[in-house]
Motif scaffolding. Sequence first.
Motif, PDB file in Angstrom:
ATOM      1  N   VAL A 197       0.847  -1.188   0.000  1.00 28.60           N
ATOM      2  CA  VAL A 197       0.000   0.000   0.000  1.00 28.60           C
ATOM      3  C   VAL A 197       0.885   1.242   0.000  1.00 28.60           C
ATOM      4  CG1 VAL A 197      -1.691   1.358   1.292  1.00 28.60           C
ATOM      5  CG2 VAL A 197      -1.887  -1.135   1.229  1.00 28.60           C
ATOM      6  N   LEU A 198       0.676   2.120  -0.954  1.00 25.26           N
ATOM      7  CA  LEU A 198       1.322   3.429  -0.953  1.00 25.26           C
ATOM      8  C   LEU A 198       0.254   4.438  -0.546  1.00 25.26           C
ATOM      9  CD1 LEU A 198       3.605   3.385  -4.134  1.00 25.26           C
ATOM     10  CD2 LEU A 198       4.045   2.520  -1.834  1.00 25.26           C
ATOM     11  N   VAL A 270       0.842  -6.776   4.986  1.00 28.57           N
ATOM     12  CA  VAL A 270       0.616  -5.513   4.295  1.00 28.57           C
ATOM     13  C   VAL A 270       1.819  -4.607   4.531  1.00 28.57           C
ATOM     14  CG1 VAL A 270      -0.819  -3.457   4.111  1.00 28.57           C
ATOM     15  CG2 VAL A 270      -1.889  -5.689   4.535  1.00 28.57           C
ATOM     16  N   PHE A 271       2.532  -4.303   3.455  1.00 27.56           N
ATOM     17  CA  PHE A 271       3.651  -3.362   3.515  1.00 27.56           C
ATOM     18  C   PHE A 271       3.080  -1.972   3.264  1.00 27.56           C
ATOM     19  CE2 PHE A 271       5.694  -7.325   3.176  1.00 27.56           C
ATOM     20  CZ  PHE A 271       6.989  -7.173   3.643  1.00 27.56           C
ATOM     21  N   ALA A 314       7.901  -5.039  10.798  1.00 26.14           N
ATOM     22  CA  ALA A 314       6.625  -5.432  11.383  1.00 26.14           C
ATOM     23  C   ALA A 314       6.464  -4.771  12.741  1.00 26.14           C
ATOM     24  CB  ALA A 314       6.550  -6.950  11.517  1.00 26.14           C
ATOM     25  N   ILE A 315       5.518  -3.856  12.842  1.00 27.52           N
ATOM     26  CA  ILE A 315       5.382  -3.092  14.084  1.00 27.52           C
ATOM     27  C   ILE A 315       4.190  -3.531  14.920  1.00 27.52           C
ATOM     28  CG2 ILE A 315       6.555  -1.069  13.154  1.00 27.52           C
ATOM     29  CD1 ILE A 315       3.806   0.241  12.787  1.00 27.52           C
ATOM     30  N   ARG A 320       1.577  -8.576  10.740  1.00 28.64           N
ATOM     31  CA  ARG A 320       1.004  -8.393   9.402  1.00 28.64           C
ATOM     32  C   ARG A 320       1.224  -6.987   8.865  1.00 28.64           C
ATOM     33  NH1 ARG A 320      -4.750  -8.948   9.082  1.00 28.64           N
ATOM     34  NH2 ARG A 320      -4.312  -8.819   6.855  1.00 28.64           N
ATOM     35  N   PHE A 321       1.354  -6.027   9.745  1.00 28.29           N
ATOM     36  CA  PHE A 321       1.534  -4.632   9.317  1.00 28.29           C
ATOM     37  C   PHE A 321       3.027  -4.324   9.291  1.00 28.29           C
ATOM     38  CE2 PHE A 321       1.732  -0.088   9.477  1.00 28.29           C
ATOM     39  CZ  PHE A 321       0.558   0.387   8.911  1.00 28.29           C
TER      40      PHE A 321
END
Length: 358
Positions: A197-198, A270-271, A314-315, A320-321
């Motif tokens: 996602v940008l 999700v990047f 990954a935070i 996943r994020f």
Amino acid sequence: MDTGIVIANTGSPSAPTPDAVETYLSSYLMDPHIRQLPKIAWNILLRKAILPKRRFSSSERYRFVWEEGGAPLVAHQERLRAKVQWMCNREGLLPSATGGVSVRSAMSYGDPSMADALASLREDGSERVLCLPLYPQTASCITGSVADSFERTLAELGWDPPRRVVEGYAQNAFYLEAVASSIEGRGFGQRPDDRLVLSFHSVPLKDERAGDTYRQQARQTADAVAERLGVDPASVTVSYQSVFGPDPSAWARPLSLDVLRGWRDQEFRVFFCCPGFAVECLETLYDVPQELLSALEGDEVEPPSPARCLKGGAIGPGGRFVWVPCLDDSDAHAVVVRSVIDDALRDGSWTGIESSLG
């Protein structure tokens, strides 16, 4: 000629206190590029409804991200400025920059002020000035605001040097390579179902109707980054964040918040990258971990600290994020900024410059 460079941004309050936040917002939100109603009506709404609430809620958000050196946006941009200055001193610029180069950091609102930066360049003997708003993609409410601040401040100082404002650099090869490399460096593509996602700062659709091409630029950036990552451009999601006001439909969409909520029950990583933000700020260090992370991984998620976000990766507890930090004050970003400056100096279109100077 000696050349002055101003790398500019919107700004930040001087302290994470209600009074300082109100002072900052009362100026910033009255900017003609920002306000959403005629001046008198907007001023009444601002004083009666917006500032009394935002001075407290925003000061709490700023306290969460505040660093020992001050506001992240200001501190990190100053470190970026220092690197760019060092590179210019060490490597020089194009032959068109035959004299010295002085680089200053400035904010349209707050400190370091545009006035202080320009006065300093004049005192140092700069004979022409280049203003670089640190927004790769252009829009009236961001680059337009900085450009007006630059011109207005020159007029207030009574200084009329040859000058130029850089209007975006989203197609700069060094910028695109740096963004792609940062995404890849966080592990994107190691799993076949990774999503990218940008997310860009949203802008009012009224500006688009008036001629802004911001969403087109955002999509072009996504396509160019996808090409460098070797993935199908259609697989890269472009979304927007940080709408302001009661009507989200009046802003560029889809909203990142909605996109991530729609994926909450999925299992892929999700990047998440914000390539329109050059330097870490309140939005990247607060809005992303506080609001967007929880949209994907659940409202009960404990937000990570700003220091953790600066490292990226990954935070969230579910892994996943995957947050891709801004280019910020990295060496790669200094190369980007220097390249953009080089390109601008190669172009001879300077306001007020004599034709004999090229």
